[in-house]
Design a protein around this motif. Structure first.
Motif, PDB file in Angstrom:
ATOM      1  N   TRP A 348      30.780  21.369   6.873  1.00  0.00           N
ATOM      2  CA  TRP A 348      29.834  21.788   7.866  1.00  0.00           C
ATOM      3  C   TRP A 348      29.120  20.772   8.456  1.00  0.00           C
ATOM      4  O   TRP A 348      28.077  21.063   9.192  1.00  0.00           O
ATOM      5  CB  TRP A 348      29.313  23.159   7.676  1.00  0.00           C
ATOM      6  N   ARG A 349      29.075  19.611   8.211  1.00  0.00           N
ATOM      7  CA  ARG A 349      28.063  18.422   8.173  1.00  0.00           C
ATOM      8  C   ARG A 349      26.750  18.758   7.727  1.00  0.00           C
ATOM      9  O   ARG A 349      25.717  18.544   8.589  1.00  0.00           O
ATOM     10  CB  ARG A 349      28.142  17.870   9.809  1.00  0.00           C
ATOM     11  N   CYS A 350      26.632  19.620   6.663  1.00  0.00           N
ATOM     12  CA  CYS A 350      25.344  19.841   6.248  1.00  0.00           C
ATOM     13  C   CYS A 350      25.064  19.617   4.958  1.00  0.00           C
ATOM     14  O   CYS A 350      24.651  20.074   3.832  1.00  0.00           O
ATOM     15  CB  CYS A 350      25.128  21.603   6.067  1.00  0.00           C
ATOM     16  N   GLU A 351      25.321  18.088   4.829  1.00  0.00           N
ATOM     17  CA  GLU A 351      25.551  17.645   3.367  1.00  0.00           C
ATOM     18  C   GLU A 351      23.912  17.546   2.643  1.00  0.00           C
ATOM     19  O   GLU A 351      23.850  17.665   1.550  1.00  0.00           O
ATOM     20  CB  GLU A 351      25.910  16.047   3.520  1.00  0.00           C
ATOM     21  N   ARG A 352      22.878  17.234   3.608  1.00  0.00           N
ATOM     22  CA  ARG A 352      21.758  17.166   3.115  1.00  0.00           C
ATOM     23  C   ARG A 352      21.157  18.719   2.399  1.00  0.00           C
ATOM     24  O   ARG A 352      20.448  18.628   1.451  1.00  0.00           O
ATOM     25  CB  ARG A 352      20.664  16.763   4.286  1.00  0.00           C
ATOM     26  N   TYR A 353      21.734  19.772   3.185  1.00  0.00           N
ATOM     27  CA  TYR A 353      21.248  20.952   2.456  1.00  0.00           C
ATOM     28  C   TYR A 353      21.841  21.083   1.058  1.00  0.00           C
ATOM     29  O   TYR A 353      21.495  21.797   0.070  1.00  0.00           O
ATOM     30  CB  TYR A 353      21.740  22.182   3.460  1.00  0.00           C
ATOM     31  N   PHE A 354      23.348  20.757   1.099  1.00  0.00           N
ATOM     32  CA  PHE A 354      23.934  20.815  -0.184  1.00  0.00           C
ATOM     33  C   PHE A 354      23.183  20.142  -1.232  1.00  0.00           C
ATOM     34  O   PHE A 354      23.092  20.303  -2.529  1.00  0.00           O
ATOM     35  CB  PHE A 354      25.629  20.339  -0.075  1.00  0.00           C
ATOM     36  N   PHE A 355      22.608  18.670  -0.676  1.00  0.00           N
ATOM     37  CA  PHE A 355      21.829  18.187  -1.831  1.00  0.00           C
ATOM     38  C   PHE A 355      20.635  18.539  -2.283  1.00  0.00           C
ATOM     39  O   PHE A 355      20.568  18.767  -3.505  1.00  0.00           O
ATOM     40  CB  PHE A 355      21.523  16.718  -1.175  1.00  0.00           C
ATOM     41  N   PHE A 356      20.066  19.225  -1.456  1.00  0.00           N
ATOM     42  CA  PHE A 356      18.775  20.042  -1.946  1.00  0.00           C
ATOM     43  C   PHE A 356      19.031  21.144  -2.984  1.00  0.00           C
ATOM     44  O   PHE A 356      18.349  21.248  -3.679  1.00  0.00           O
ATOM     45  CB  PHE A 356      17.997  20.566  -0.553  1.00  0.00           C
ATOM     46  N   ALA A 357      20.203  21.836  -2.619  1.00  0.00           N
ATOM     47  CA  ALA A 357      20.540  23.048  -3.545  1.00  0.00           C
ATOM     48  C   ALA A 357      20.975  22.253  -5.108  1.00  0.00           C
ATOM     49  O   ALA A 357      20.525  22.681  -5.990  1.00  0.00           O
ATOM     50  CB  ALA A 357      21.546  23.940  -3.013  1.00  0.00           C
ATOM     51  N   ALA A 358      21.501  21.238  -4.868  1.00  0.00           N
ATOM     52  CA  ALA A 358      22.171  20.656  -6.143  1.00  0.00           C
ATOM     53  C   ALA A 358      20.931  20.012  -6.684  1.00  0.00           C
ATOM     54  O   ALA A 358      20.879  20.060  -8.032  1.00  0.00           O
ATOM     55  CB  ALA A 358      23.260  19.464  -5.818  1.00  0.00           C
ATOM     56  N   LEU A 359      19.967  19.500  -5.990  1.00  0.00           N
ATOM     57  CA  LEU A 359      18.826  18.769  -6.751  1.00  0.00           C
ATOM     58  C   LEU A 359      18.048  19.881  -7.467  1.00  0.00           C
ATOM     59  O   LEU A 359      17.451  19.670  -8.543  1.00  0.00           O
ATOM     60  CB  LEU A 359      18.045  18.020  -5.589  1.00  0.00           C
ATOM     61  N   ALA A 360      17.765  21.082  -6.693  1.00  0.00           N
ATOM     62  CA  ALA A 360      17.088  22.100  -7.496  1.00  0.00           C
ATOM     63  C   ALA A 360      17.870  22.481  -8.764  1.00  0.00           C
ATOM     64  O   ALA A 360      17.211  22.635  -9.927  1.00  0.00           O
ATOM     65  CB  ALA A 360      16.679  23.524  -6.474  1.00  0.00           C
ATOM     66  N   GLY A 361      19.181  22.520  -8.821  1.00  0.00           N
ATOM     67  CA  GLY A 361      19.886  22.911 -10.059  1.00  0.00           C
ATOM     68  C   GLY A 361      19.815  21.877 -11.095  1.00  0.00           C
ATOM     69  O   GLY A 361      19.642  22.186 -12.373  1.00  0.00           O
ATOM     70  N   ALA A 362      19.915  20.596 -10.587  1.00  0.00           N
ATOM     71  CA  ALA A 362      19.803  19.605 -11.595  1.00  0.00           C
ATOM     72  C   ALA A 362      18.161  19.526 -12.308  1.00  0.00           C
ATOM     73  O   ALA A 362      18.248  19.438 -13.584  1.00  0.00           O
ATOM     74  CB  ALA A 362      19.901  18.264 -10.882  1.00  0.00           C
ATOM     75  N   CYS A 363      17.348  19.760 -11.489  1.00  0.00           N
ATOM     76  CA  CYS A 363      16.000  19.693 -12.348  1.00  0.00           C
ATOM     77  C   CYS A 363      15.726  20.906 -13.178  1.00  0.00           C
ATOM     78  O   CYS A 363      15.306  20.478 -14.068  1.00  0.00           O
ATOM     79  CB  CYS A 363      14.797  19.631 -10.928  1.00  0.00           C
ATOM     80  N   VAL A 364      16.451  21.863 -12.773  1.00  0.00           N
ATOM     81  CA  VAL A 364      16.068  23.071 -13.785  1.00  0.00           C
ATOM     82  C   VAL A 364      16.854  22.925 -14.915  1.00  0.00           C
ATOM     83  O   VAL A 364      16.381  22.997 -16.238  1.00  0.00           O
ATOM     84  CB  VAL A 364      16.639  24.290 -13.096  1.00  0.00           C
ATOM     85  N   ASN A 365      18.012  22.210 -14.743  1.00  0.00           N
ATOM     86  CA  ASN A 365      18.897  21.889 -15.825  1.00  0.00           C
ATOM     87  C   ASN A 365      18.322  20.841 -16.972  1.00  0.00           C
ATOM     88  O   ASN A 365      18.210  21.046 -18.234  1.00  0.00           O
ATOM     89  CB  ASN A 365      20.417  21.443 -15.436  1.00  0.00           C
ATOM     90  N   VAL A 366      17.716  19.829 -16.343  1.00  0.00           N
ATOM     91  CA  VAL A 366      17.107  18.692 -17.281  1.00  0.00           C
ATOM     92  C   VAL A 366      16.195  19.111 -17.937  1.00  0.00           C
ATOM     93  O   VAL A 366      16.043  19.005 -19.151  1.00  0.00           O
ATOM     94  CB  VAL A 366      16.835  17.580 -16.403  1.00  0.00           C
ATOM     95  N   ILE A 367      15.314  19.970 -17.208  1.00  0.00           N
ATOM     96  CA  ILE A 367      13.997  20.432 -17.983  1.00  0.00           C
ATOM     97  C   ILE A 367      14.460  21.355 -18.996  1.00  0.00           C
ATOM     98  O   ILE A 367      13.830  21.173 -20.133  1.00  0.00           O
ATOM     99  CB  ILE A 367      12.867  21.059 -16.908  1.00  0.00           C
TER     100      ILE A 367
END
Length: 412
Positions: A348-367
């Motif tokens: 849907w040309r919302c790549e940046r929103y997809f990135f923000f959601a994935a970033l949040a998941g990655a931060c939680v996972n690494v911590i």
């Protein structure tokens, strides 16, 4: 009234495409799963863990080689099939350049963070998968909603791969040989996909401006996929460095079972993605409902029999894999909800929103991996994955709703 409706549904392109892709994929995954059973039992947890580490390590560089171009190409062809040759030509050229960059970077990082000689060799051999995987060309056919050749390619790969593994891998210590077969078995099915395409690629359609457009969007998708890969594979990388090799073998065994369980979600996305790209509201709602039902069903069915599944598939030497498998099975509902809300953002040309959601998941996972793996080992890694999936689902939901509203307004 009901009978004509069912007949129309059975004859619809959506059901027909789903049936073709489901049949081919189920045959492919069933045969691959028998390979996993055979290889895991033959190599043992220690050596099988080296294969799992290589796959996790290479997956990060595969993102550079891919850069989300399959999603972008699928989206553009689904919206305007007249541009198919131009899209195919530009993405093919760009992918060859990106593979060269990705493999060089992988070699450099492996030099900085080496493991034992066998593990290093397995990583370098498996790196060839970045170029040879047939998935890198399936997007063209899926965008054109031509699923028959995709199914044919998957079945050819499965038969060839399964036959070679059972014929050659017969004793412990054949880790490098197994990895070479994983990569080499892709050559023929890749040719099945490539042969018709080679006649269509035309360098006259090379467009540097289009390349730049793909790079701009692709960078966001690559970063998003990198974040998603962190919470999908970082646990295996950290277990590989922090714990003895057999621990990674146990965890990877549980992970391989989970990979089979998420096949239905991959099938649904493969069939539904062209329609979701066009903002077909009924199909979007069907996608979300289907993902939620499948995720809940997996959790309810697998958790009670997790010990039996591990013993049946891998044998008693992999018994410790049952504990993380139970947690990962419970996380399937959150995992499927995360995909339901985040995957449409890519088309849907919302790549940046997809990135923000994935970033949040990655931060939680690494911590959580840093905090939990040293103390709780495999169970800690699995709980970190569940928390990451839940985070992605919650963060992607508002962006998904916003994208739905924009699509409705755009389509009138």
């Amino acid at each position: 009234m009901i009978k004509p409706t069912l007949q129309r549904l059975a004859q619809s392109p959506l059901v027909r495409n789903f049936s073709v892709l489901t049949g081919a994929t189920m045959v492919s995954y069933l045969m691959s799963f028998f390979v996993v059973m055979h290889v895991a039992r033959t190599l043992g947890p220690e050596e099988y863990g080296k294969v799992g580490f290589a796959q996790a390590f290479v997956s990060y560089f595969m993102l550079i080689a891919s850069m989300g171009l399959e999603t972008l190409g699928l989206r553009d062809i689904a919206k305007d099939k007249s541009r198919a040759i131009s899209v195919l030509t530009n993405i093919t050229i760009l992918r060859l350049v990106l593979f060269s960059i990705a493999y060089s970077m992988m070699f450099f990082f492996l030099y900085l963070f080496p493991r034992d000689h066998i593990s290093n060799t397995v990583v370098l051999v498996f790196g060839g998968y970045m170029l040879l995987t047939p998935v890198m060309q399936e997007w063209y056919y899926i965008g054109n909603e031509n699923f028959k050749i995709v199914g044919m390619s998957r079945i050819v790969h499965s038969i060839l791969y399964c036959g070679l593994i059972f014929l050659i891998i017969r004793r412990p210590g054949q880790v490098v040989e197994f990895t070479a077969l994983q990569v080499g078995a892709n050559i023929i099915p890749l040719a099945v996909l490539w042969y018709p395409l080679l006649q269509r690629i035309n360098l006259r359609y090379f467009d540097f401006a289009q390349i730049r457009v793909y790079l701009r969007s692709g960078v966001w998708l690559m970063l998003s996929s990198f974040m998603a890969m962190i919470y999908l594979n970082m646990d295996k990388v950290m277990i590989g460095y922090l714990l003895p090799g057999k621990y990674l073998g146990w965890y990877d065994a549980a992970y391989k079972i989970i990979l089979v369980l998420i096949v239905p979600s991959s099938l649904l996305w493969g069939v539904m993605s062209p329609r979701i790209s066009r903002f077909e509201r009924r199909d979007i709602l069907l996608w979300v409902a289907g993902m939620a039902v499948v995720g809940a069903g997996i959790a309810l069915c697998i958790f009670p029999v997790r010990h039996w599944i591990v013993d049946l598939v891998f044998g008693v030497q992999y018994a410790p894999a049952a504990a993380p498998l139970g947690i990962l099975a419970l996380s399937m509902f959150a995992n499927h909800c995360a995909k339901a809300f985040s995957f449409p953002l890519q088309v849907w040309r919302c790549e940046r929103y997809f990135f923000f959601a994935a970033l949040a998941g990655a931060c939680v996972n690494v911590i959580l991996n840093v905090l939990l793996i040293p103390r709780y080992e495999l169970e800690g890694a699995a709980w970190a994955t569940m928390a990451a999936d839940t985070t992605v689902a919650l963060c992607a939901l508002p962006f998904f709703v916003r994208g739905m509203r924009k699509g409705k307004a755009r389509n009138g």
